[in-house]
Motif scaffolding. Structure first.
Motif, PDB file in Angstrom:
ATOM      1  N   ALA A 251       5.863   7.685 -40.469  1.00 29.32           N
ATOM      2  CA  ALA A 251       4.638   6.937 -40.219  1.00 29.32           C
ATOM      3  C   ALA A 251       4.918   5.441 -40.157  1.00 29.32           C
ATOM      4  O   ALA A 251       4.384   4.718 -39.306  1.00 29.32           O
TER       5      ALA A 251
ATOM      6  N   PHE B 299      -2.124  13.884 -39.233  1.00 29.80           N
ATOM      7  CA  PHE B 299      -2.188  12.455 -38.949  1.00 29.80           C
ATOM      8  C   PHE B 299      -3.035  12.177 -37.706  1.00 29.80           C
ATOM      9  O   PHE B 299      -3.796  11.203 -37.671  1.00 29.80           O
TER      10      PHE B 299
ATOM     11  N   TYR C 217       2.496   2.340 -39.196  1.00 35.84           N
ATOM     12  CA  TYR C 217       1.621   2.411 -40.363  1.00 35.84           C
ATOM     13  C   TYR C 217       2.065   1.394 -41.418  1.00 35.84           C
ATOM     14  O   TYR C 217       3.263   1.157 -41.600  1.00 35.84           O
TER      15      TYR C 217
ATOM     16  N   ARG D 113       2.029  16.227 -37.993  1.00 40.24           N
ATOM     17  CA  ARG D 113       1.454  15.365 -36.965  1.00 40.24           C
ATOM     18  C   ARG D 113       0.000  15.702 -36.689  1.00 40.24           C
ATOM     19  O   ARG D 113      -0.822  14.823 -36.416  1.00 40.24           O
TER      20      ARG D 113
ATOM     21  N   TYR E 207       5.968  13.206 -41.731  1.00 39.59           N
ATOM     22  CA  TYR E 207       5.151  12.761 -40.595  1.00 39.59           C
ATOM     23  C   TYR E 207       5.285  13.726 -39.420  1.00 39.59           C
ATOM     24  O   TYR E 207       4.281  14.149 -38.835  1.00 39.59           O
TER      25      TYR E 207
END
Length: 276
Positions: free
Chosen positions: A219, A194, A224, A191, A187
């Protein structure tokens, strides 16, 4: 422990993803998108007859999993040593030789892998292939997938950098390698990817190791919703390979076998609404 007969999974947990319009997908490569006995990315480079014999000799101790590694090769140090060996032969490693090595390697996509990737592409689901191997190998293999455009997926992996004019190896990125032990950094390392898909907050994780669930760690901490689908291959590493019960406890859904098809997963995804 041998595999136990299993009923086909019903993938009811995928309902938590709500729709393909809400989804992101993170997929491991070696022995997840490929079959359980396929060469892995480091095998392709470390055993290739297209690359120098001295490289193969230096790589051999890294690819000998019949006994525990010495302390200097434990953990992430294994990947650092692999990179050091490759870079020590940089002038003898060309882009063309690496591509030829991949084409001649014993590496095969898992049954249903192409269908899964085509479905994700057709339904415009952003897909990130996360690998502790090399993007050069991943992309060369996936180039042969019918109906799967390169723009339909991204690759988060180590990358061999070749000179534009010389075509020979100049470096390996990132400096701190992506390894099987640091997938929890997926993650943070990605970034920007995402952020481009910030409205999607449902994450499907697909991997053949329990540690592949770490791809969603950052995440998940950021809110998430994650669903993990595992593939338990036959036992390539003997007694140290977790048994079926451990896999079943870790993942929401489970597929089994070196050539276990991804079609049941794809069929479940095709049943999800597209949000439109």
């Amino acid at each position: 422990t041998g595999l136990q007969p299993q009923q086909p999974p019903n993938f009811a947990s995928l309902e938590r993803l709500r729709s393909t319009d809400d989804m992101l997908v993170l997929i491991d490569f070696d022995r997840t998108l490929t079959t359980g006995q396929s060469d892995q990315c480091h095998d392709v480079l470390g055993e290739s007859a297209q690359l120098p014999g001295s490289l193969r000799a230096s790589f051999a101790p890294l690819l000998d999993f019949s006994r525990p590694f010495p302390p200097e090769l434990q953990g992430d140090s294994w990947w650092r040593e692999a990179n050091r060996i490759l870079l020590s032969h940089r002038q003898q490693i060309s882009r063309d030789a690496v591509q030829l090595s991949v084409r001649r390697a014993d590496i095969h996509l898992r049954p249903g892998a192409e269908r899964l990737l085509r479905t994700l592409h057709a339904r415009r689901v952003p897909t990130l292939v996360v690998s502790a191997g090399f993007s050069n190998v991943v992309e060369e293999v996936l180039t042969g997938c019918a109906g799967v455009e390169r723009a339909s997926y991204s690759v988060a992996s180590n990358q061999l950098i070749f000179g534009e004019e010389s075509g020979t190896l100049e470096g390996i990125q990132p400096d701190e390698p992506v390894t099987s032990n640091n997938k929890a950094s997926t993650y943070a390392r990605n970034r920007a990817w995402f952020t481009r898909h910030a409205h999607r907050t449902r994450l499907l994780l697909l991997g053949d190791k329990i540690s592949d669930l770490d791809m969603g760690a950052g995440a998940r901490a950021d809110g998430y919703v994650c669903v993990g689908v595992g593939i338990r291959n036959d036992e390539p590493d003997g007694a140290n390979y977790p048994d079926h019960a451990a896999f079943a406890a870790a993942f929401d859904e489970l597929l089994v076998g070196d050539k276990g098809s991804l079609d049941p997963l794809t069929q479940a995804l095709e049943r999800l609404p597209d949000g439109e």
